[in-house]
Design a protein around this motif. Structure first.
Motif, PDB file in Angstrom:
ATOM      1  N   ARG A 157       0.749  -1.260  -0.145  1.00 56.43           N
ATOM      2  CA  ARG A 157      -0.025  -0.064  -0.056  1.00 56.43           C
ATOM      3  C   ARG A 157       1.110   1.005  -0.090  1.00 56.43           C
ATOM      4  O   ARG A 157       0.336   2.177  -0.455  1.00 56.43           O
ATOM      5  N   MET A 158       2.000   1.302   0.651  1.00 55.04           N
ATOM      6  CA  MET A 158       2.954   2.388   0.778  1.00 55.04           C
ATOM      7  C   MET A 158       3.514   2.593  -0.931  1.00 55.04           C
ATOM      8  O   MET A 158       3.775   3.853  -1.279  1.00 55.04           O
ATOM      9  N   VAL A 159       3.685   1.359  -1.578  1.00 53.16           N
ATOM     10  CA  VAL A 159       4.260   1.686  -2.970  1.00 53.16           C
ATOM     11  C   VAL A 159       3.166   2.149  -3.841  1.00 53.16           C
ATOM     12  O   VAL A 159       3.412   3.145  -4.704  1.00 53.16           O
ATOM     13  N   LEU A 160       1.800   2.030  -3.641  1.00 55.66           N
ATOM     14  CA  LEU A 160       0.885   2.602  -4.331  1.00 55.66           C
ATOM     15  C   LEU A 160       0.308   3.889  -3.934  1.00 55.66           C
ATOM     16  O   LEU A 160      -0.260   4.491  -4.270  1.00 55.66           O
ATOM     17  N   LYS A 161       1.172   4.511  -2.855  1.00 61.18           N
ATOM     18  CA  LYS A 161       0.783   5.704  -1.926  1.00 61.18           C
ATOM     19  C   LYS A 161      -0.772   5.927  -1.558  1.00 61.18           C
ATOM     20  O   LYS A 161      -1.199   6.836  -1.841  1.00 61.18           O
ATOM     21  N   GLU A 162      -1.039   4.492  -1.166  1.00 63.45           N
ATOM     22  CA  GLU A 162      -2.345   4.636  -0.369  1.00 63.45           C
ATOM     23  C   GLU A 162      -2.293   4.998   0.987  1.00 63.45           C
ATOM     24  O   GLU A 162      -3.189   5.566   1.481  1.00 63.45           O
ATOM     25  N   VAL A 163      -1.075   4.785   1.564  1.00 59.74           N
ATOM     26  CA  VAL A 163      -0.822   5.093   2.880  1.00 59.74           C
ATOM     27  C   VAL A 163       0.363   5.554   2.818  1.00 59.74           C
ATOM     28  O   VAL A 163       1.512   5.444   2.101  1.00 59.74           O
TER      29      VAL A 163
END
Length: 317
Positions: A47-53
């Motif tokens: 999720r951090m790679v996707l910039k969701e968080v």
């Protein structure tokens, strides 16, 4: 390609970090397995790679860009270079296999002529050239996952994230999905796959990164699913960590949801199941509505974002 520099992510004050002091890099063209018990931090990493968080501390770099420096309006442009495959497929139920793949192109304003060329190519690549007109419920689980992979790859992303892509499939079907991901990797795409599939990891013998309690305890080239590392939970070591996960602690990717909740008492179970079914129906309806709301104006807006992003990048050179 993907780099975490001393990254810690804590969702709630006083809660243990979902990811702690993470220093790791995934190079261009790698195929990496993320393994670990539920709640170990694999989903948070993705999720951090996707910039969701966003990380609580530290920095995440994707394709040479510091994600902290990318404003929210540029996130769609970032995600167009990252394909995502899920365990539950997440296909639009009212659209055919062809239309599900087409949708990924339509939202970025791809010309119809290009769409008519790319979608059949993707269907052929995943072995479904004769099933483009089938709806998801008319396809097997393996076929649905192949459509999902084609949709994720149709824009030729440089990164493909796969979260338990074989989790709902039988072993023979799972092998076919793994071969397809390996083929995509051979074409130059970096593949990061979170999995509990022991057979898949042992068969591929690629880089294996194991996480326990948000910390990387193993980073092994050509590794197998299990390891002699003392801190490995999945190998039967660190049994206390295994029991904590089984007790139903909060899922770090969704702190409000237990990872393994205590069974409901008699009488409450059916009501709880009905409630979950209702939520699933609402989510499916929202997916269809979201699709219907994307029109030509949205495509033009996304193109304008791309142009502005390119100009800004040129200014910084």
């Amino acid at each position: 390609m993907i780099r975490f520099d001393n990254v810690t992510k804590t969702y709630l004050r006083g809660q243990s970090p979902a990811v702690e002091n993470l220093d790791i890099e995934f190079a261009r063209g790698e195929f990496v397995f993320l393994v670990g018990a539920s709640g170990s931090g694999k989903s948070t990493l993705m999720r951090m790679v996707l910039k969701e968080v966003a990380p609580t501390r530290g920095s995440v770099h994707v394709a040479g860009k510091d994600l902290a420096r990318i404003p929210s309006w540029r996130v769609p442009a970032l995600r167009r270079d990252i394909g995502m495959v899920f365990q539950d497929f997440r296909l639009l139920p009212s659209k055919t296999a062809y239309q599900n793949i087409e949708f990924a192109l339509a939202v970025i304003g791809t010309p119809r002529k290009v769409v008519r060329r790319l979608v059949p190519e993707m269907l052929e690549m995943v072995g479904l050239e004769d099933k483009g007109r089938r709806l998801p419920h008319e396809l097997s689980g393996g076929e649905q996952q192949r459509v999902a992979i084609a949709r994720a790859y149709v824009n030729r992303p440089s990164i493909l994230l796969a979260d338990e892509p074989t989790g709902n499939l039988d072993p023979a079907t799972a092998e076919g999905i793994l071969d397809l991901l390996a083929e995509i990797n051979e074409r130059g795409t970096t593949v990061v796959m979170a999995t509990h599939d022991r057979a898949a990891v042992n068969r591929m013998r690629r880089r294996v990164v194991e996480m326990v309690g948000g910390v990387v305890v193993r980073d092994e080239e050509g590794g197998g699913y299990e390891s002699a590392v003392e801190d490995s939970v999945i190998s039967g070591h660190a049994e206390d960590g295994e029991s904590v996960t089984a007790a139903g602690t909060a899922d770090p990717a969704d702190p409000t949801r237990p990872s393994d909740p205590t069974p409901a008492p008699d009488g409450a179970e059916s009501a709880d199941r009905a409630g979950r079914d209702h939520v699933d129906e609402v989510r499916a309806s929202e997916d269809v509505l979201e699709e219907d709301l994307i029109d030509e104006r949205e495509a033009q807006h996304l193109d304008a974002d791309d142009a502005a992003f390119a100009e800004d990048e040129e200014d910084h050179r």
